[in-house]
Enzyme design. Structure first.
Site, mmCIF file in Angstrom:
data_model
loop_
_atom_site.group_PDB
_atom_site.id
_atom_site.type_symbol
_atom_site.label_atom_id
_atom_site.label_comp_id
_atom_site.label_asym_id
_atom_site.label_seq_id
_atom_site.Cartn_x
_atom_site.Cartn_y
_atom_site.Cartn_z
ATOM 1 N N CYS A 12 36.450 39.928 30.769
ATOM 2 C CA CYS A 12 35.778 40.646 31.844
ATOM 3 C C CYS A 12 35.823 39.795 33.112
ATOM 4 C CB CYS A 12 34.340 40.913 31.430
ATOM 5 S SG CYS A 12 33.253 41.396 32.772
ATOM 6 N N GLU A 13 36.310 40.376 34.185
ATOM 7 C CA GLU A 13 36.414 39.613 35.432
ATOM 8 C C GLU A 13 35.055 39.390 36.095
ATOM 9 O OE1 GLU A 13 37.616 42.989 38.729
ATOM 10 O OE2 GLU A 13 39.223 42.055 37.591
ATOM 11 N N HIS A 14 34.027 40.072 35.637
ATOM 12 C CA HIS A 14 32.699 39.899 36.237
ATOM 13 C C HIS A 14 31.927 38.734 35.630
ATOM 14 C CE1 HIS A 14 33.041 44.455 37.119
ATOM 15 N NE2 HIS A 14 33.621 43.745 38.055
ATOM 16 N N HIS A 15 32.109 38.493 34.321
ATOM 17 C CA HIS A 15 31.336 37.446 33.647
ATOM 18 C C HIS A 15 32.194 36.439 32.895
ATOM 19 C CE1 HIS A 15 28.536 40.925 33.992
ATOM 20 N NE2 HIS A 15 27.744 39.973 34.420
ATOM 21 N N GLN A 59 37.989 47.124 32.083
ATOM 22 C CA GLN A 59 38.674 48.042 31.177
ATOM 23 C C GLN A 59 39.282 49.229 31.913
ATOM 24 O OE1 GLN A 59 36.488 49.084 27.640
ATOM 25 N NE2 GLN A 59 37.594 50.997 27.391
ATOM 26 N N HIS A 95 32.352 45.126 24.715
ATOM 27 C CA HIS A 95 32.251 44.145 25.800
ATOM 28 C C HIS A 95 31.136 43.148 25.499
ATOM 29 C CE1 HIS A 95 34.785 46.286 28.855
ATOM 30 N NE2 HIS A 95 34.654 47.212 27.913
ATOM 31 N N CYS A 153 29.922 41.066 27.525
ATOM 32 C CA CYS A 153 28.973 40.989 28.644
ATOM 33 C C CYS A 153 27.853 42.012 28.485
ATOM 34 C CB CYS A 153 29.688 41.148 29.988
ATOM 35 S SG CYS A 153 30.606 42.680 30.156
#
Length: 193
Positions: free
Chosen positions: A84-87, A126, A154, A156
């Site tokens: 995940c590019e956010h976390h 995703q 996920h 996250c």
């Protein structure tokens, strides 16, 4: 020493130092036995799970002549792992990829799985990964249409925040006849059951 090797060692060192900084910031002792090698292990793991960031183009594919020009080719249950590019936490699951060939040419079946893996080995969401896979197939082989569905869990969502363990996210993307013809799209969706 070659410039490329030196650059890779510099990047490895940067990741190791960043991991030490994070561990120190959360209150850990980076010199304790269990953590001494952790920065090196994390750097090595990042080189693997983010390998497509450095590879700008997918070249590991082959197109074969075929009698097929109108029938769906579906490769189901392609396992993948991404981050995940956010976390920077993993998400993983299965991709289902279908296309309808054009010009009597088909992809080698294993290459569909390799395309999924190539797209997954970078920071992602995703929703975008689903589209990236379809775009890559259309870039490498002419099709009448492509459909991609991904179902993934996920970390996250499971480990933090809402802590929705076991929840699965499903995404879909359609191009060409899969988008234009409801019957073709329905054939794809029925084949996923």
């Amino acid at each position: 020493m070659k410039v490329g090797i030196r650059m890779e060692q510099d990047k490895q060192w940067q990741i190791e130092e960043a991991v030490k900084t994070i561990l120190t910031a959360i209150g850990e002792d980076v010199d304790r036995d269990g953590l001494k090698e952790t920065p090196k292990r994390v750097a090595k793991m990042y080189a693997e799970v983010f390998s497509s960031v450095r590879e700008k183009e997918f070249t590991n594919y082959k197109v074969f002549p075929s009698l097929n020009e109108d029938d769906m080719v579906l490769v189901k249950d392609i396992e993948f792992y991404s981050m995940c590019e956010h976390h920077l936490l993993p998400f993983f699951g299965k991709a289902h990829v279908a296309y309808i060939p054009s010009d009597h040419k088909v992809l080698g079946l294993s290459k569909v799985a390799r395309m999924v893996e190539f797209c997954a080995k970078r920071p992602n969401v995703q929703e975008d990964l689903t589209i990236q896979i379809a775009n890559l197939i259309n870039e490498k082989v002419r099709t009448k249409g492509v459909a991609v569905s991904i179902e993934a869990e996920h970390m996250c969502m499971a480990m933090r925040g809402v802590k929705a363990r076991g929840s699965v996210t499903k995404t879909f993307h359609y191009q060409g006849v899969f988008k234009e013809d409801k019957d073709v799209k329905d054939d794809f969706l029925r084949a996923l059951d």
